[in-house]
Scaffold this active site. Structure first.
Site, PDB file in Angstrom:
ATOM      1  N   LYS A  75      62.778  87.320 -40.470  1.00  0.00           N
ATOM      2  CA  LYS A  75      63.254  88.615 -40.966  1.00  0.00           C
ATOM      3  C   LYS A  75      63.272  88.688 -42.487  1.00  0.00           C
ATOM      4  CE  LYS A  75      65.424  90.524 -36.971  1.00  0.00           C
ATOM      5  NZ  LYS A  75      66.503  91.372 -36.448  1.00  0.00           N
ATOM      6  N   ASP A 123      72.702  91.507 -36.944  1.00  0.00           N
ATOM      7  CA  ASP A 123      73.275  90.378 -36.215  1.00  0.00           C
ATOM      8  C   ASP A 123      73.348  89.157 -37.124  1.00  0.00           C
ATOM      9  OD1 ASP A 123      73.841  91.295 -33.584  1.00  0.00           O
ATOM     10  OD2 ASP A 123      71.707  91.377 -33.151  1.00  0.00           O
TER      11      ASP A 123
END
Length: 400
Positions: A75, A123
């Site tokens: 990410k 998250d």
């Protein structure tokens, strides 16, 4: 659970918008942005012949994103890339001229970035990327986390200077709260999921992920025949599968999307034939994949390019973490976080089931590509599940 794609759009071309986002020129631009970063380094591609032989396939390669840009996750490529892109666009608008990535650190551009605030829900991994991107350009970031995000992951985001906002509820509720507060305060939301009317920025996030594929294809002896891609909201799986389809065309690999059984929103969407929100259940150890509503952009891609959808259980994920930490034969040791090895967990389950194996065409000649999407982003949790600290695994003897 296992499901072949029966959607009417299956094997149809990507939409023009998605093809542009995930195509060669978009990926090249993402790579150009990446090259401008000081800590850029290509992540390794590991061959695991012993594991491949053990599950009855030809070759197995694992692209290890565990050290990407110092963030420990794939990410790092998405949120930060989108932030950089958006700052350059705003600078170009205000200055009335084109602004290049090489100008990001000039006083003129940083003064503009300092007036911008980027927000997202996370998250853990996506928020870290957005916060890092904002810090790189001198912008402000506000990151929303839900009650299930560990304190260690919150601290890892905050060290980039982000303002942290913890809310009650789950990931999808944090997404909605981030969007609500950002709209009230004029902030820019950089989300890795999309909803009606909000697609371009998640598209930029996905575009950043295509770098993984470009790097892998340069190093693979032959293109893969199969990929198993883990999904939360589906953006990562869609980006990798979409770029592979564009580059390889009819020779593209069979794509299997893998999710936790406790949070399988893409599977449910594939079964229904349309995007659906699923009910919340027990938390999953695969916390980075714990999402209950798919990204609309991701589903638009996966309805065309995803060939199969499946789920794995909690014990499957933990078993893969341990299997990679204690490899067979001369396979290298790999640090894989709770969510990082979900694709491999799917492959192992599929290879061991005669019906699934046949449905996917897995055999002794198959060339499988897996992405280890994260390393030990929560070192304490990793040690608890594996019985070894991540540093011990990383220092294990590598093959000659």
């Amino acid at each position: 659970m296992f499901l072949l794609n029966r959607h009417p759009d299956h094997r149809q071309p990507l939409t023009g918008e998605d093809a542009a986002t995930l195509g060669v020129s978009g990926a090249a631009e993402a790579e150009r942005f990446l090259a401008a970063r000081e800590n850029h380094a290509e992540t390794p591609l590991h061959a695991l012949p012993a594991l491949a032989g053990g599950i009855g396939i030809g070759t197995l390669h694992v692209k290890d994103e565990g050290k990407r840009l110092g963030l420990g996750s794939f990410k790092a490529l998405g949120g930060a890339y989108a932030v950089m892109h958006l700052v350059l666009e705003e600078a170009a608008r205000r200055l009335g001229r084109a602004v290049t990535v090489e100008e990001l650190h000039t006083a003129e551009v940083r003064a503009i970035a300092a007036q911008m605030t980027f927000a997202c829900a996370t998250d853990g991994n996506h928020g870290r990327s957005v916060a890092q991107g904002a810090g790189l350009v001198g912008a402000r970031s506000v990151i929303f986390v839900h009650s299930g995000v560990s304190n260690e992951r919150v601290a890892a985001i905050a060290r980039f200077g982000a303002e942290m906002v913890r809310i009650a509820g789950d990931y999808d509720q944090s997404v909605r709260e981030a969007a609500r507060v950002a709209a009230e305060r004029g902030w820019t939301v950089v989300s890795d999921t999309s909803w009606p009317g909000y697609e371009r920025i998640p598209g930029l996030v996905m575009q950043g992920y295509t770098v993984i594929v470009r790097e892998a294809l340069k190093r693979l002896p032959q293109p893969p025949t199969h990929v198993f891609l883990q999904a939360g909201v589906g953006g990562f799986a869609a980006a990798v599968a979409g770029h592979l389809a564009i580059v390889l065309g009819e020779a593209r690999p069979t794509v299997t999307v893998v999710e936790p059984a406790r949070a399988a929103c893409v599977y449910a969407t594939a079964k229904a034939g349309r995007p659906v929100m699923i009910a919340h259940s027990q938390p999953t150890v695969m916390a980075m994949l714990e999402c209950y509503e798919p990204s609309l952009v991701a589903w638009r891609v996966l309805s065309r390019i995803g060939d199969a959808f499946m789920t794995v259980d909690e014990e499957d994920a933990v078993a893969v973490m341990n299997r990679l930490a204690r490899p067979s034969g001369n396979d290298p040791a790999i640090v894989s976080g709770e969510s990082g090895g979900a694709g491999l967990a799917g492959l192992i389950r599929a290879a061991g089931d005669k019906k699934i194996r046949s449905a996917l065409g897995l055999d002794a000649h198959s060339r499988v590509l897996i992405i280890n999407s994260e390393g030990a982003t929560d070192k304490g949790r990793y040690a608890e599940l594996v019985g070894m600290a991540p540093d011990e695994v990383a220092q294990a003897m590598q093959p000659a």
